[in-house]
Design an enzyme around this catalytic site. Structure first.
Site, PDB file in Angstrom:
ATOM      1  N   PRO A  87       0.920  -1.223  -0.093  1.00  0.00           N
ATOM      2  CG  PRO A  87      -0.190  -1.337   2.019  1.00  0.00           C
ATOM      3  CD  PRO A  87       0.687  -2.032   1.257  1.00  0.00           C
ATOM      4  CD  GLU A 114       1.300  -5.178  11.108  1.00  0.00           C
ATOM      5  OE1 GLU A 114       1.320  -4.053  11.298  1.00  0.00           O
ATOM      6  OE2 GLU A 114       0.323  -5.954  11.222  1.00  0.00           O
ATOM      7  NE  ARG A 152      -7.974  -5.615 -20.452  1.00  0.00           N
ATOM      8  CZ  ARG A 152      -9.024  -6.224 -21.004  1.00  0.00           C
ATOM      9  NH1 ARG A 152      -9.449  -7.262 -20.599  1.00  0.00           N
ATOM     10  NH2 ARG A 152      -9.781  -5.201 -22.025  1.00  0.00           N
ATOM     11  CG  ASP A 167      -9.090  -2.226 -22.308  1.00  0.00           C
ATOM     12  OD1 ASP A 167     -10.059  -2.803 -22.989  1.00  0.00           O
ATOM     13  OD2 ASP A 167      -8.266  -2.865 -21.784  1.00  0.00           O
TER      14      ASP A 167
HETATM   15  N1  ADE Z   1      -0.825  -5.257  -0.048  1.00  0.00           N
HETATM   16  C1  ADE Z   1      -1.664  -5.009   1.171  1.00  0.00           C
HETATM   17  N2  ADE Z   1      -2.394  -3.846   0.647  1.00  0.00           N
HETATM   18  C2  ADE Z   1      -1.834  -3.674  -0.641  1.00  0.00           C
HETATM   19  C3  ADE Z   1      -2.339  -2.751  -1.700  1.00  0.00           C
HETATM   20  N3  ADE Z   1      -3.513  -1.752  -1.433  1.00  0.00           N
HETATM   21  N4  ADE Z   1      -1.616  -2.394  -2.906  1.00  0.00           N
HETATM   22  C4  ADE Z   1      -0.814  -3.577  -3.273  1.00  0.00           C
HETATM   23  N5  ADE Z   1      -0.172  -4.220  -2.324  1.00  0.00           N
HETATM   24  C5  ADE Z   1      -0.890  -4.383  -0.975  1.00  0.00           C
END
Ligand code: ADE
Length: 247
Positions: A87, A114, A152, A167
């Site tokens: 994330p 984590e 794709r 697309d």
């Molecule tokens: N691992 C945990 N959350 C994630 C996300 N939002 N994007 C990519 N990998 C992740």
């Protein structure tokens, strides 16, 4: 394209990567997918892959030595991107999918717990990608999203030549609506312009619908979309028509 995925859960890829377009791409040799279990690279007699963080704070981290072994076992050249799904990465998009599709080979690292020891990022990871501003349990679903979107883009994967160029997002706009038979369903008619079959008229209509839908659902995309002068005028009309308050 060859894709290597390092994961604690190779079985998670079973369904999505053996179905529909992904399976066709693999069957035709366009996507050469290799799944590797990170646990096979643990040197510990208990096959441990995680440990507690220095400084406390709870949760477990994936160990740098295990990750290094796993990556070094598959990595060929320094040109191959080693992508950690997190994330904290750059936000995935159509443009990034198109960029990744240019490489003959990609390596993905799926995290769990984590996260991973930061030294793995410093020494071994060349790119970090997030698929959205939320936290998933692990990187597997994110890796599958990225692999699908990249595949794709590979020549020969979609039936019609250049189909991926139509697309949503390919030109910075969302796609407009599509219809198939029946012509009337519960009183809703297929738009007349599509039934008439006049090619140029249909193209203009589709472009207008794409602008209208983008205005309604993702107006921020219009800042970057490439629009002709006529289309800018049309956008102003749509904005007036629909009004920002009624959205
Ligand atoms: N691992 C945990 N959350 C994630 C996300 N939002 N994007 C990519 N990998 C992740």
């Amino acid at each position: 394209m060859r894709v290597d995925v390092l994961t604690l859960f190779p079985e998670a890829f079973e369904g999505p990567m053996t179905t529909s377009m992904m399976w066709k791409a693999r069957d035709r040799g366009l996507l050469d997918l290799h799944l590797h279990n990170i646990r096979d690279h643990s040197t510990d007699k208990h096959r441990a892959v995680d440990d507690t963080p220095y400084g406390g704070g709870g949760g477990m981290l994936m160990k740098v030595d295990v990750i290094a072994n796993a990556i070094e076992a598959v990595k060929d050249t320094d040109q191959t991107p080693v992508i950690y799904l997190s994330p904290q990465g750059r936000l995935f998009s159509h443009a990034i999918a198109a960029e990744l599709a240019q490489h003959p080979r990609l390596i993905f690292l799926c995290g769990h717990y984590e996260g991973i020891d930061e030294r793995a990022v410093d020494l071994l990871i060349t790119d970090m990608i997030s698929i959205g501003d939320y936290v998933l349990t692990g990187g597997e679903l994110a890796a599958m999203v990225v692999i699908d979107a990249v595949t794709r883009q590979l020549p020969g994967v979609l039936g019609a030549e250049g189909a991926h160029e139509r697309d949503s997002h390919a030109d910075g706009l969302l796609e407009g609506p599509h219809y198939t038979r029946p012509q009337n369903f519960r009183g809703l008619e297929v738009p007349e312009v599509l039934q008439r079959g006049h090619h140029a008229e249909i193209e203009t209509w589709r472009r207008e619908q794409a602008i209208r839908r983008t205005w309604r659902n993702r107006p921020e995309l219009l800042f970057k979309a490439v629009l002709s002068e006529d289309e800018r005028y049309l956008l102003a009309k749509i904005a007036l028509d629909e009004g920002s308050l009624s959205r």
